[in-house]
Enzyme design. Structure first.
Site, PDB file in Angstrom:
ATOM      1  N   HIS A  46      -2.083  10.873  -1.761  1.00 35.72           N
ATOM      2  CA  HIS A  46      -3.561  10.511  -1.778  1.00 35.72           C
ATOM      3  C   HIS A  46      -4.435  11.870  -1.346  1.00 35.72           C
ATOM      4  CE1 HIS A  46      -6.722   8.842   1.003  1.00 35.72           C
ATOM      5  NE2 HIS A  46      -6.548   8.523   0.763  1.00 35.72           N
ATOM      6  N   GLU A  80       0.686  -0.188  -4.682  1.00 39.75           N
ATOM      7  CA  GLU A  80      -0.091   0.377  -5.153  1.00 39.75           C
ATOM      8  C   GLU A  80       0.421   2.311  -5.078  1.00 39.75           C
ATOM      9  OE1 GLU A  80      -3.684   3.399  -2.926  1.00 39.75           O
ATOM     10  OE2 GLU A  80      -1.780   2.375  -2.597  1.00 39.75           O
ATOM     11  N   HIS A 106       0.558  -1.115   0.195  1.00 42.64           N
ATOM     12  CA  HIS A 106      -0.047  -0.038  -0.069  1.00 42.64           C
ATOM     13  C   HIS A 106       0.990   1.866  -0.208  1.00 42.64           C
ATOM     14  CE1 HIS A 106      -3.096   2.475   2.284  1.00 42.64           C
ATOM     15  NE2 HIS A 106      -4.158   2.055   1.054  1.00 42.64           N
TER      16      HIS A 106
END
Length: 249
Positions: free
Chosen positions: A57, A42, A15
């Site tokens: 993000h 990711e 992640h």
């Protein structure tokens, strides 16, 4: 990619590079994830005000950089000067925000796979999807394994589908809202990527019967990972690159 095609991606996906062990969405994080043996990552991609795809993000800069305000409203020249590492640790001070192209070239040179979450600034869903898919199609042309393009935003996936229909897409879900499977089909998705708690035997069966793969985010406990393995799911996104061996199932 059709249902008969073997799934080309590893089960374990790191992640944002290396979970919480490094500043998320920085090249330092992806290098650390690779040192832990991970071969798929990711990341989150959005557009700068002048059209450069970069990794972040949040909509805003405050949490993970020393900048302020809406990231997508800043030109890349300003974003490139920000410190995206000091918030995490002193050792990572000065780590910059990478462009998506930076990360793509790192992955391609090292044989890593990538799940690119299209994370648009509000109002730019379709445009960001188009930009991500266009860049990915160019950079991964001729590569053995294309990136998986994922998003919570159907408009972003529609933009990606329009720009590069040959690239695989996945619909991200935090709830099983009405029409989610029909939407995934309409968008030509190859995968559903759920909050891991949403999966049960019936939902996995529903997705598999539709010819799609079942992936999960963000799985940080052994019991949760084992439950997903027992359900026959196809991939797990985790922060715990230090806990889960990517060679294990």
């Amino acid at each position: 990619m059709n249902p008969a095609t073997p799934w080309p991606y590893p089960f374990w996906i790191a992640h944002r590079g290396a979970g919480k062990l490094a500043p998320e969405n920085t090249l330092a994080a992806f290098r650390l994830g690779a040192r832990h043996g991970y071969r798929m990552f990711e990341c989150d991609a959005k557009l700068s005000a002048d059209g450069v795809l970069f990794l972040l993000h949040d909509d805003t800069l405050e949490r993970t950089t020393n900048g302020q305000g809406v990231a997508g409203q800043r030109p890349w020249g300003e974003l490139a000067q920000l410190d995206a590492g000091s918030w995490h640790s002193r050792d990572c001070a000065g780590e910059p925000i990478p462009t998506l192209e930076n990360l793509a070239r790192f992955c391609l040179r090292n044989g890593h796979c990538l799940d690119i979450e299209i994370k648009p600034t509000p109002g730019l869903g379709e445009k960001t999807g188009q930009a991500v898919a266009t860049l990915a199609a160019r950079l991964w042309a001729g590569a053995p394994v294309p990136p998986l393009l994922t998003s919570f935003k159907p408009a972003s996936l529609a933009g990606a589908q329009q720009a590069a229909p040959q690239l695989p897409r996945g619909l991200l879900l935090d709830t099983l809202w009405d029409g989610w499977l029909d939407t995934a089909r309409q968008l030509g998705c190859v995968a559903i990527v759920c909050n891991h708690a949403l999966w049960d035997a019936a939902t996995v069966g529903q997705v598999k019967s539709a010819g799609l793969r079942a992936l999960s985010y963000t799985v940080n406990d052994e019991w949760a990972a084992q439950r997903l393995i027992d359900l026959g799911t196809d991939g797990v996104v985790t922060d715990r690159v230090d806990l889960f061996s990517p060679a294990a199932r």
